[in-house]
Write an enzyme that holds these catalytic residues in place. Structure first.
Site, PDB file in Angstrom:
ATOM      1  N   GLU D  36      -9.186   6.329  23.044  1.00  0.00           N
ATOM      2  CA  GLU D  36      -8.463   7.126  23.633  1.00  0.00           C
ATOM      3  C   GLU D  36      -7.632   8.021  22.776  1.00  0.00           C
ATOM      4  O   GLU D  36      -6.751   7.873  22.341  1.00  0.00           O
ATOM      5  CB  GLU D  36      -7.107   6.129  24.358  1.00  0.00           C
ATOM      6  N   LYS D 167      -2.728 -15.128  21.310  1.00  0.00           N
ATOM      7  CA  LYS D 167      -3.768 -13.983  22.072  1.00  0.00           C
ATOM      8  C   LYS D 167      -3.437 -14.245  23.492  1.00  0.00           C
ATOM      9  O   LYS D 167      -4.320 -14.038  24.344  1.00  0.00           O
ATOM     10  CB  LYS D 167      -5.137 -14.232  21.743  1.00  0.00           C
ATOM     11  N   ASP D 243      -7.587  -8.893  13.870  1.00  0.00           N
ATOM     12  CA  ASP D 243      -7.821  -9.622  14.736  1.00  0.00           C
ATOM     13  C   ASP D 243      -7.234  -8.706  16.141  1.00  0.00           C
ATOM     14  O   ASP D 243      -6.172  -9.122  16.548  1.00  0.00           O
ATOM     15  CB  ASP D 243      -7.661 -10.994  15.031  1.00  0.00           C
ATOM     16  N   HIS D 338      -2.970  15.687  28.581  1.00  0.00           N
ATOM     17  CA  HIS D 338      -4.458  14.921  28.385  1.00  0.00           C
ATOM     18  C   HIS D 338      -5.463  16.117  28.823  1.00  0.00           C
ATOM     19  O   HIS D 338      -6.478  15.841  27.915  1.00  0.00           O
ATOM     20  CB  HIS D 338      -4.178  13.845  29.790  1.00  0.00           C
TER      21      HIS D 338
END
Lengths: 346, 346, 346, 346
Positions: D36, D167, D243, D338
């Site tokens: 992104e 997670k 991670d 954008h």
């Protein structure tokens, strides 16, 4: 127009058979005040199982009442420093302030949570036989005044910062405790399951997993996986003069059912059972009568009466939970029971 | 031992000034039944503001009652196919079944949620003036029997799959609706804020943000950001014969406060207000009297009485919320008020 | 200093055997890019089971991309009126605006949520083979501009009102959908369980219930009950050019395991799998290669390539989940595996 | 086919100006690896503000890594007794076992949660400069083996009971801590707000309240109220060998913005920032280079390198959050940015 009463239907059901550290092995009739009158026969069926299956064992994991004050520092940096200093340098002083201000309140723990430069201090107390809402607000105010005098940089935000949490859904209560953390459990033979509950352990466990566990997760529940703790909690709260709005926290609990060699292991875990035997509402005639009949005014050791009440309520929640889950395993039992009972009682 | 009552203290407070699509501009006295008697003066202060500030405007966003049945297919693949088929091919048939079985229940929507091979069908109905718990269970049972007969591969799991969600914390209710979704709002001048509430709009907004919004988020709340919706809900539920355990869902609502040119904009959003004016508990003498006095038995158009009751309750929740938040902006007002009132009422 | 790359270790594991509406019965090698290299052998073990046990069946329940705009009305009353009017009077116009502005975006649904006087409009679209983040922002902006021009009373708050919800924990996504709602499932014989996974169905189910269901509930999870969806999602997202931050929503899914006559039924339900095969990142060489090798660039029907990718990812998540849960049933297998693999790969 | 890499675009942006207990006042360029790519200019704008406004102050509230083991007792009663005994009688022994097994791991706290008869022991450790996933699993296994040998009645359930929580979305991490609890804050003048961010403090605060606070609550978020923490976290995690799946917990944080006399106070609170400078992934060439350039390999005092990295990441999250929120206050800025950036970079 004043001094009226809301006269809510109340019946004693049971007996519920209970065992615990402080209850030897008693069969206790329990009052349920409710407009939902089908609760009576349903919970009574669970009570019947409790007597046949050797009783419900109840354990208390922890016990406290909390209030969170909210204070603002000039920066997060200072908020962190002050929060540390409170715990390291001022804890004993604060504990003393609490004990001086009350015969029963004792400071148990302080936990802080800092968001930006706002400090949420979650103060945890034991409160004897009182549920303790006012006792801890009073104690928190003393603590707050002391902190505002010692830390000149702190600014008052709120005596209750919604990190307590009172009568609102939250995760913090189940994790850090508020009220009495109770577990009630029972072992039921396959035979009793069949004859009294009209189901099998395997069928009840399967329904429990898909309804209470997966259904609740799918619905976006939080710290909650049960069928209807709130129903029994409210009925007993109203019958014993409790602040009924605390069923919001009380409703966040977890039922467990698993098959084993003997049949069914069944438990209810209620992390936030807030009850008292003294304070607001306890002076009302029928409340006093009910508490007396439950044996919850007999002890002179502070805290034991309230604990006994919590244990009886936890056992009764188990009765109600067990009976409803069993009924749901049979496609049309729930509706039929409602119709029959309500017709009979018109 | 039976046929007793729990006689809970009840007072009328107010008047609360209310405006809505169905309430022109009325000043209504409201009954609060509670052991927490400080609720009376506190809510009354909010009511006073409502009269001075031109009234509380109440809006209803949606209205339904739900029940989720849970069914198991042989595989997730079939579960998906069946769920689609139900919505595409069987919706009209199911709506007909519901209408045939009840004068008041109308099927409004079916939403499915599939976890593995288990289908949770969340059935949404309108139920006239009833809160509708039993009405929708009855309707759901008819739907379930039809589906089990049409789809031979489906297996019954539970008539209530905890995706309804009744009397338990969840996210699905606020998002998809259960009960009446109500918003009550008021604009209060700086002057009234000062004189009646003893605070300023800016101070109240700051406290609201740090307590109700950030404090609740920090506590791990879910769909909930308010000070004490549950208190007022329970007191009005008990006074009007409602199933009080539904305050669990009711407690999950959002208070909003913001400053503007005129002073303070203040609102309470209650997505899951479950109330009825017929059914369980409504035949009891004092309940009937209270409903009558609130004007909630007057309409002959199904649904309007229950809606009126929901609007009055939403407005009263606003009164209670506003008054407590204002009190909290002053460091020692809460405790002082408790002590004064309780001393006076001993 | 610019135009560098983060070179993350990547391996193909498998094959994973997959069946679905659009995948006949294929064995597919899948790329996992990760610093956590033990993911490779662990997921590969699950893949081995998929081949032996007849393949993983994958179903898609729904498919959309969302953006929520936030607008403020002068009052809640007007907010309710405007929200209704948008859905009743302007839906077709808005759908037209969307279709005119994009070849692929189609308006699928509008859902509103009103808090006080603020309207959150959750706009749902299909977006062909794109994950669609930018496509729906673009469409939402057109819708917003139209609404601001039609409703003079509305005020702009935000083009993204956090009710979408992008890359953040929420309940609304699982309930109303965002991305592809996928279920992958497999039936595994007792024999394969023993020989490949070194466990029994009963042991795996017991661990699953206590870890994934009860453990998650106790931890205050939300819409989430799995062991490590996020690990596999991220590894595949990085390998296929996805916006990796969407694993936040992707992580909120539910594993299910139950014993039956044949052995073990095992499924993963992933309500918010956000993937695309066109757009940002997809032009990078290795990404294109990977998508090609997965067969995810072959279809010319809009949406089928992205759907195929979602199905492969869902099946791979199942492989990873199954293997880890099986390992956990044996007290020291997890640590031993880590140590062995990491020593071998030093 | 093996030994490939996923080559993700990476750029250094900044400098970000940071101050803390361990960072004097530095201007640091930070690497963001992401598909992104609009993250680069957006975060860079925030970085520009940090330099002009005197820097971002970063504080660490707490620091730990956790693993929860799950064990089953014969009854809840025994579970409660054993859990108490572990904490009272065995804590020192367990701390010794941990220290013996590792140079860096130190036992910090044990918290238990009991559901029915299942005990979840949440073990909390400090782990030096490692994020510590494996270190604590290793330590937990030693603790588990000791407990299983001492308490004959305990049965192994899982070395990871989902009460850790790794997670996955949860409340327990934010409340009890997992990883580094970081707060970054800045004071920005009205002038800088206008000139660099093209908005005013008041407009940014209003948007923040309605999007991040109320929007998130309406969406059913949990412990989370921000715009896009996950984006910046992932980009820095990938660039520094972390991670990446730990952005799930990392995403659960709270942005705060309020107006004051000087302009805008803005902070990000990230309770669960899991990072390390040693271990998995840190040996890869570009990772080592990045850590070195960030000054995160320089200290020889265990823990300080990882802490420095966490502080830089927290400050960068603030930059990204501030810039996006400012952009959103202007109706069409987001989309225009954008389009412009992506066209320029084709």
């Amino acid at each position: 127009m004043n001094n009226q009463v809301a006269a809510i239907p109340m019946r004693f059901i049971g007996p519920v058979r209970v065992r615990s550290e402080i209850i030897d092995d008693e069969q206790i009739n329990v009052p349920l005040a409710t407009y939902e009158t089908t609760l009576w026969p349903s919970t009574a069926r669970g009570a019947k199982v409790s007597c046949l299956a050797g009783g419900i064992a109840v354990s208390m994991v922890s016990d406290c009442m909390t209030r969170s004050i909210s204070l603002e520092a000039p920066s997060a940096k200072q908020a962190v420093e002050i929060a540390r200093s409170i715990e390291v340098n001022h804890y004993d002083k604060l504990a003393g302030i609490v004990s001086q201000g009350s015969r029963f309140a004792k400071l148990q723990a302080i936990q802080h949570h800092i968001i930006g430069k706002t400090i949420y201090l979650r103060l945890s107390f034991t409160t004897g036989d009182a549920s303790g809402h006012n006792m801890v607000t009073f104690a928190a105010e003393h603590i707050q005044n002391y902190l505002l005098s010692v830390f000149a940089d702190l600014r008052y935000v709120s005596i209750s910062g919604n990190y307590c949490v009172d009568k609102k859904v939250s995760a913090v209560n189940a994790i850090l405790g508020r009220g009495k953390y109770m577990i009630a459990e029972i072992n039921i033979s396959e035979n009793i399951c069949q004859q009294v509950l009209n189901t099998t352990p395997a069928r009840l466990v399967d329904l429990h997993i898909k309804k209470n566990l997966i259904g609740s997760i799918a619905a976006g529940s939080l710290q909650s996986a049960n069928a209807h703790f709130a129903n029994i909690l409210l009925a007993m709260y109203l019958a014993t003069g409790q602040d009924g709005a605390n069923i919001v926290e009380g409703s966040q609990g977890i039922t467990h059912a698993q098959c084993d060699d003997q049949g069914l292991y069944f438990s209810v875990t209620i992390p936030n059972l807030i009850v008292g035997t003294v304070g607001h509402g306890k002076m009302i005639g029928f409340v006093k009568d009910n508490l007396e009949q439950l044996g919850c005014l007999a002890s002179t050791e502070p805290g034991l009466n309230a604990r006994r009440l919590a244990e009886i309520i936890a056992a009764t929640v188990l009765c109600g939970e067990l009976s409803l889950l069993a009924a749901l395993t049979n496609p049309d039992e729930l509706m039929r029971a409602h119709q029959l009972f309500e017709r009979r009682n018109r």
